[in-house]
Write an enzyme that holds these catalytic residues in place. Structure first.
Site, PDB file in Angstrom:
ATOM      1  N   ILE A 127      13.288 -10.501  34.137  1.00 19.48           N
ATOM      2  CA  ILE A 127      13.727 -10.335  35.525  1.00 19.48           C
ATOM      3  C   ILE A 127      13.364  -8.950  36.061  1.00 19.48           C
ATOM      4  O   ILE A 127      14.241  -8.144  36.380  1.00 19.48           O
ATOM      5  CB  ILE A 127      15.252 -10.555  35.652  1.00 19.48           C
ATOM      6  CG1 ILE A 127      15.981  -9.838  34.487  1.00 19.48           C
ATOM      7  CG2 ILE A 127      15.628 -12.010  35.648  1.00 19.48           C
ATOM      8  CD1 ILE A 127      17.440  -9.616  34.774  1.00 19.48           C
ATOM      9  N   PRO A 128      12.066  -8.676  36.178  1.00 21.68           N
ATOM     10  CA  PRO A 128      11.675  -7.374  36.736  1.00 21.68           C
ATOM     11  C   PRO A 128      12.252  -7.238  38.150  1.00 21.68           C
ATOM     12  O   PRO A 128      12.152  -8.168  38.948  1.00 21.68           O
ATOM     13  CB  PRO A 128      10.145  -7.442  36.760  1.00 21.68           C
ATOM     14  CG  PRO A 128       9.808  -8.896  36.729  1.00 21.68           C
ATOM     15  CD  PRO A 128      10.918  -9.558  35.966  1.00 21.68           C
ATOM     16  N   HIS A 129      12.890  -6.105  38.419  1.00 22.97           N
ATOM     17  CA  HIS A 129      13.527  -5.977  39.737  1.00 22.97           C
ATOM     18  C   HIS A 129      13.651  -4.531  40.162  1.00 22.97           C
ATOM     19  O   HIS A 129      13.571  -3.621  39.339  1.00 22.97           O
ATOM     20  CB  HIS A 129      14.911  -6.626  39.717  1.00 22.97           C
ATOM     21  CG  HIS A 129      15.856  -6.042  38.706  1.00 22.97           C
ATOM     22  ND1 HIS A 129      15.801  -6.378  37.369  1.00 22.97           N
ATOM     23  CD2 HIS A 129      16.858  -5.148  38.815  1.00 22.97           C
ATOM     24  CE1 HIS A 129      16.747  -5.719  36.717  1.00 22.97           C
ATOM     25  NE2 HIS A 129      17.401  -4.956  37.561  1.00 22.97           N
ATOM     26  N   ALA A 130      13.874  -4.361  41.444  1.00 26.88           N
ATOM     27  CA  ALA A 130      14.130  -3.016  41.954  1.00 26.88           C
ATOM     28  C   ALA A 130      14.910  -3.083  43.248  1.00 26.88           C
ATOM     29  O   ALA A 130      14.751  -4.016  44.042  1.00 26.88           O
ATOM     30  CB  ALA A 130      12.819  -2.276  42.188  1.00 26.88           C
TER      31      ALA A 130
END
Lengths: 110, 150
Positions: free
Chosen positions: B65-68
């Site tokens: 879950i790559p997120h920013a």
């Protein structure tokens, strides 16, 4: 047995709640009572009361950020990353169940 | 507020092409760019990688879950991507990741949106939900599973 837990992660939008869900699910399977406070971007949900903490036999801190743990002074406590709490939930609960957590002594509490 | 407000069929890719962690992040960010979600591809990418460098968001179970939370995000959005072959995402269990959820949140994300993402995160811990997404045949089907209440 009663466990309280706190979950937190850097962005506070995903891992915090994944760890919460896994801890609750795994505790239910083991018939352990659990309350999980989430410390996410929404803010604090399901906040632990002093009574919750007092009654708890063990405390799990599933966090990737540093948290103030003063309120857990002298409780049996284990600190793990959220990823570990998500991946190794069962063994962490088993450790709590076997009473293997060390006693946490906060340096700021005298 | 509903998850359908942050994802639609254009934000779903069932055949990710990338072979590596870095390239799949780029591929997912490009989907956000096409959908006009971000103001700067390069800067948002940097924010995602900065978060990734703290610790891999490959949480195991075949999920990443790559997120920013970033000032380069115009509106909250979720990209769902699936890789047939799987990608080494430096996950804790050393297994490949197949399901990708890229989350883009503006700095001032509303609680309503954050609650949707919290709910999605909880759902991801359920094996039946992951299996359904893994085997869905169409974007429509994926959307239906994402929207479905548990």
């Amino acid at each position: 047995m009663k466990i309280v837990a706190v979950t937190a992660c850097p962005t506070g939008i995903a891992h915090t709640y994944m760890a919460e869900e896994k801890l609750i699910e795994a505790a239910q399977k083991k018939k352990i009572e659990i309350k999980v406070e989430t410390n996410g971007a929404i803010g604090i949900l399901n906040e632990l009361s002093l009574k919750d903490i007092k009654e708890a036999d063990a405390v799990i801190i599933a966090s990737d950020i540093s948290l103030d743990l003063k309120r857990f002074h002298q409780k049996k406590l284990k600190i793990v990353s959220t990823t570990k709490a998500i991946r190794e939930t069962e063994s962490i609960l088993e450790e709590a169940f076997q009473d293997l957590f060390p006693i946490y002594l906060d340096k700021d509490v005298t | 507020m509903h998850i359908s407000e942050i994802i639609n069929e254009n934000l779903i890719c069932l055949e990710l092409m990338s072979p590596t962690k870095h390239s799949v992040i780029f591929e997912l960010v490009q989907i956000l760019e096409q959908e006009n979600v971000i103001t700067s591809t390069k800067s948002f990418l940097e924010d995602v990688i900065e978060r990734e460098n703290l610790s891999s968001t490959g949480i195991g179970y075949g999920i990443a879950i790559p997120h920013a939370k970033s000032r380069f995000v115009k509106k909250p959005a979720l990209v769902f991507g699936r890789s047939e072959k799987g990608i080494d995402f430096q996950s804790m269990d050393h297994e490949k990741a197949y399901l990708f959820f890229m989350i883009a949140m503006p700095e001032e994300g509303s609680n309503a949106h954050l609650k949707i993402l919290a709910e999605l995160s909880r759902k991801l811990m359920k094996e039946s939900f992951r299996d359904a997404l893994m085997h869905a045949d169409s974007k429509k089907e994926v959307l239906a599973y994402l929207i479905k209440e548990t």
